[in-house]
Design a protein around this motif. Structure first.
Motif, PDB file in Angstrom:
ATOM      1  N   PRO A 249      13.822  33.027  54.291  1.00  0.00           N
ATOM      2  CA  PRO A 249      14.730  32.824  55.841  1.00  0.00           C
ATOM      3  C   PRO A 249      15.727  33.681  55.680  1.00  0.00           C
ATOM      4  O   PRO A 249      16.959  34.276  54.687  1.00  0.00           O
ATOM      5  CB  PRO A 249      15.278  31.332  56.113  1.00  0.00           C
ATOM      6  CG  PRO A 249      14.675  30.425  55.043  1.00  0.00           C
ATOM      7  CD  PRO A 249      14.319  31.572  53.676  1.00  0.00           C
ATOM      8  N   SER A 250      16.598  34.386  56.732  1.00  0.00           N
ATOM      9  CA  SER A 250      17.113  35.290  56.757  1.00  0.00           C
ATOM     10  C   SER A 250      18.286  35.225  57.164  1.00  0.00           C
ATOM     11  O   SER A 250      19.554  35.851  57.234  1.00  0.00           O
ATOM     12  CB  SER A 250      16.478  37.289  56.610  1.00  0.00           C
ATOM     13  OG  SER A 250      16.377  36.922  58.827  1.00  0.00           O
ATOM     14  N   ASP A 251      18.769  33.919  57.741  1.00  0.00           N
ATOM     15  CA  ASP A 251      20.018  33.514  58.262  1.00  0.00           C
ATOM     16  C   ASP A 251      20.249  31.798  57.781  1.00  0.00           C
ATOM     17  O   ASP A 251      19.091  31.400  56.672  1.00  0.00           O
ATOM     18  CB  ASP A 251      19.414  33.399  59.484  1.00  0.00           C
ATOM     19  CG  ASP A 251      17.919  32.072  59.952  1.00  0.00           C
ATOM     20  OD1 ASP A 251      18.338  31.436  59.833  1.00  0.00           O
ATOM     21  OD2 ASP A 251      17.407  32.335  61.076  1.00  0.00           O
ATOM     22  N   ASP A 252      21.207  31.331  57.993  1.00  0.00           N
ATOM     23  CA  ASP A 252      21.740  30.174  57.857  1.00  0.00           C
ATOM     24  C   ASP A 252      20.804  28.774  58.020  1.00  0.00           C
ATOM     25  O   ASP A 252      21.412  27.709  57.727  1.00  0.00           O
ATOM     26  CB  ASP A 252      23.392  29.882  57.626  1.00  0.00           C
ATOM     27  CG  ASP A 252      23.774  30.800  56.798  1.00  0.00           C
ATOM     28  OD1 ASP A 252      22.949  30.961  56.016  1.00  0.00           O
ATOM     29  OD2 ASP A 252      24.925  31.493  56.971  1.00  0.00           O
ATOM     30  N   ARG A 253      20.063  29.045  59.349  1.00  0.00           N
ATOM     31  CA  ARG A 253      18.805  27.669  59.763  1.00  0.00           C
ATOM     32  C   ARG A 253      18.933  27.228  58.652  1.00  0.00           C
ATOM     33  O   ARG A 253      17.753  28.234  58.176  1.00  0.00           O
ATOM     34  CB  ARG A 253      18.368  28.311  61.165  1.00  0.00           C
ATOM     35  CG  ARG A 253      19.402  28.853  62.588  1.00  0.00           C
ATOM     36  CD  ARG A 253      18.347  29.628  63.528  1.00  0.00           C
ATOM     37  NE  ARG A 253      17.407  30.540  62.657  1.00  0.00           N
ATOM     38  CZ  ARG A 253      16.370  30.711  64.033  1.00  0.00           C
ATOM     39  NH1 ARG A 253      16.359  30.453  64.716  1.00  0.00           N
ATOM     40  NH2 ARG A 253      16.183  31.423  63.378  1.00  0.00           N
ATOM     41  N   LEU A 254      18.025  25.715  58.920  1.00  0.00           N
ATOM     42  CA  LEU A 254      17.485  24.834  58.312  1.00  0.00           C
ATOM     43  C   LEU A 254      16.088  24.931  58.895  1.00  0.00           C
ATOM     44  O   LEU A 254      15.486  25.646  60.271  1.00  0.00           O
ATOM     45  CB  LEU A 254      17.593  23.476  58.113  1.00  0.00           C
ATOM     46  CG  LEU A 254      18.571  22.543  57.651  1.00  0.00           C
ATOM     47  CD1 LEU A 254      19.029  21.906  57.759  1.00  0.00           C
ATOM     48  CD2 LEU A 254      18.846  23.304  55.683  1.00  0.00           C
ATOM     49  N   HIS A 255      15.115  26.136  58.128  1.00  0.00           N
ATOM     50  CA  HIS A 255      13.660  26.595  58.436  1.00  0.00           C
ATOM     51  C   HIS A 255      12.611  25.140  58.171  1.00  0.00           C
ATOM     52  O   HIS A 255      12.270  24.524  56.782  1.00  0.00           O
ATOM     53  CB  HIS A 255      13.504  27.474  58.093  1.00  0.00           C
ATOM     54  CG  HIS A 255      14.065  29.239  58.687  1.00  0.00           C
ATOM     55  ND1 HIS A 255      13.300  30.177  58.945  1.00  0.00           N
ATOM     56  CD2 HIS A 255      15.242  28.938  58.250  1.00  0.00           C
ATOM     57  CE1 HIS A 255      13.846  30.863  59.304  1.00  0.00           C
ATOM     58  NE2 HIS A 255      15.068  30.257  59.198  1.00  0.00           N
ATOM     59  N   VAL A 256      12.202  24.292  59.506  1.00  0.00           N
ATOM     60  CA  VAL A 256      11.216  23.282  59.053  1.00  0.00           C
ATOM     61  C   VAL A 256       9.793  23.506  59.600  1.00  0.00           C
ATOM     62  O   VAL A 256       9.725  23.999  60.798  1.00  0.00           O
ATOM     63  CB  VAL A 256      12.109  22.189  59.598  1.00  0.00           C
ATOM     64  CG1 VAL A 256      11.362  21.007  59.813  1.00  0.00           C
ATOM     65  CG2 VAL A 256      13.580  22.202  59.531  1.00  0.00           C
ATOM     66  N   LEU A 257       8.955  22.905  58.932  1.00  0.00           N
ATOM     67  CA  LEU A 257       8.092  23.187  58.961  1.00  0.00           C
ATOM     68  C   LEU A 257       6.928  21.610  58.867  1.00  0.00           C
ATOM     69  O   LEU A 257       7.164  21.267  58.057  1.00  0.00           O
ATOM     70  CB  LEU A 257       7.126  24.067  58.183  1.00  0.00           C
ATOM     71  CG  LEU A 257       5.318  24.164  58.511  1.00  0.00           C
ATOM     72  CD1 LEU A 257       5.112  24.803  59.081  1.00  0.00           C
ATOM     73  CD2 LEU A 257       4.957  24.524  57.191  1.00  0.00           C
ATOM     74  N   VAL A 258       6.831  21.273  60.299  1.00  0.00           N
ATOM     75  CA  VAL A 258       6.410  20.056  60.580  1.00  0.00           C
ATOM     76  C   VAL A 258       4.610  19.714  60.071  1.00  0.00           C
ATOM     77  O   VAL A 258       3.980  20.574  61.249  1.00  0.00           O
ATOM     78  CB  VAL A 258       6.270  18.682  61.723  1.00  0.00           C
ATOM     79  CG1 VAL A 258       6.502  17.686  61.652  1.00  0.00           C
ATOM     80  CG2 VAL A 258       8.244  18.876  61.794  1.00  0.00           C
TER      81      VAL A 258
END
Ligand code: BTN
Length: 273
Positions: free
Chosen positions: A46-55
């Motif tokens: 990720p290039s940002d601070d969000r939590l990257h979620v995959l369901v």
């Protein structure tokens, strides 16, 4: 079991459940994959601070700890992973797996489950039966850990004939909610909310800030345990965890700190611990 909605509908429901907090996550929901951990590990960092979620509604080759398989059932399991950039970078994150277990435990409590316990390093139990498992894998950039892929598998409502090798005592949310069908989107939203809060605390203050909360739920506090690892077994009494997440055992040779292994409760034979 009700047929599952299509992934786009589930994703919209999750965004609604998260409300204003949805912007803190990059959310993706897919029908199937081999393993959501593998899938996320292969995606760019990720290039940002969000939590990257995959369901993933379905995993064809779900993976558990120590090379085991992780079994899941359509609509009967929740399987998802998230990618989290390590705060300082360059060092293995001590205590991270305990923080994730604590976040799942707190979310389940928020959903009305009582008797949630944590089995070091990160199994989530209810009254001694496994409800959820966690698999954390580090992604390295130029040889240094840069992000963690955190995979969580949770039993929502297992089929009556479910047989899970390696897991003798399991439970599901349906049982723990007294026969009420769990709302998988609400449960997922609660876990993501707790993860965001606790990962922030952990990034700022380390595991020490959450150690007490983990200890309160320690399934083996003051009980005799044996730890099996690659180099054999260690027996002792579980006296807690250190501020780096290590398991502390009182043994016949003194206090031992364990950083990896599998914990099993062993009957107290009355011998020295
Ligand atoms: C364990 O208790 O052994 C850990 C189980 C972790 C299972 C989850 S399901 C989502 C993610 N994808 C995987 O392949 N494994 C984790």
């Amino acid at each position: 079991m009700q047929p599952l909605p299509d992934p786009a509908t589930s994703l919209r429901a999750l965004e609604e459940a998260l409300g204003a907090h949805a912007a803190a996550y990059a959310l993706d929901w897919i029908g199937d994959c081999d393993s959501s951990n593998t899938e996320l590990t292969n995606r760019p960092l990720p290039s940002d601070d969000r939590l990257h979620v995959l369901v993933a509604d379905r995993q064809h080759a779900g993976r558990g700890r120590r090379g085991r398989r992780w079994q899941s059932w359509d609509g009967g399991s929740l399987t998802f992973s998230l990618q989290w950039r390590l705060p300082a970078g360059g060092t293995a994150p001590a205590g991270l797996s305990l923080v994730v277990g604590l976040a799942v435990a707190r979310a389940l409590e928020d959903c009305g489950v009582t008797g949630v316990q944590l089995k070091w390093p990160n199994d989530v139990l209810v009254h001694g039966r496994k409800l959820a498992g966690i698999l954390i894998e580090l992604v390295a950039v130029q040889g240094r850990p840069a992000a963690a892929v955190i995979g969580i598998g949770l039993n929502l409502h297992l089929p009556d004939d479910a047989h899970i090798p390696d897991q003798p005592a399991v439970t599901d949310l349906f049982i723990e909610l007294g026969g009420r069908a769990p709302d998988r989107v609400a449960v997922l939203g609660a876990i993501l909310g707790q993860l965001r809060a606790l990962l922030d605390t952990y990034a700022m203050a380390g595991f020490g800030a959450l150690q007490g909360a983990w200890e309160q739920r320690n399934a083996f506090a003051n009980l005799p345990v044996s730890i099996s690892g690659e180099s054999g077994s260690i027996h002792g009494t579980c006296i807690g965890v250190g501020d780096d997440g290590a398991l502390c055992l009182r043994t016949a040779e003194g206090v031992r700190r364990i950083v990896s292994g599998d914990v099993s409760l062993r009957p107290d034979t009355g011998g020295p611990t």
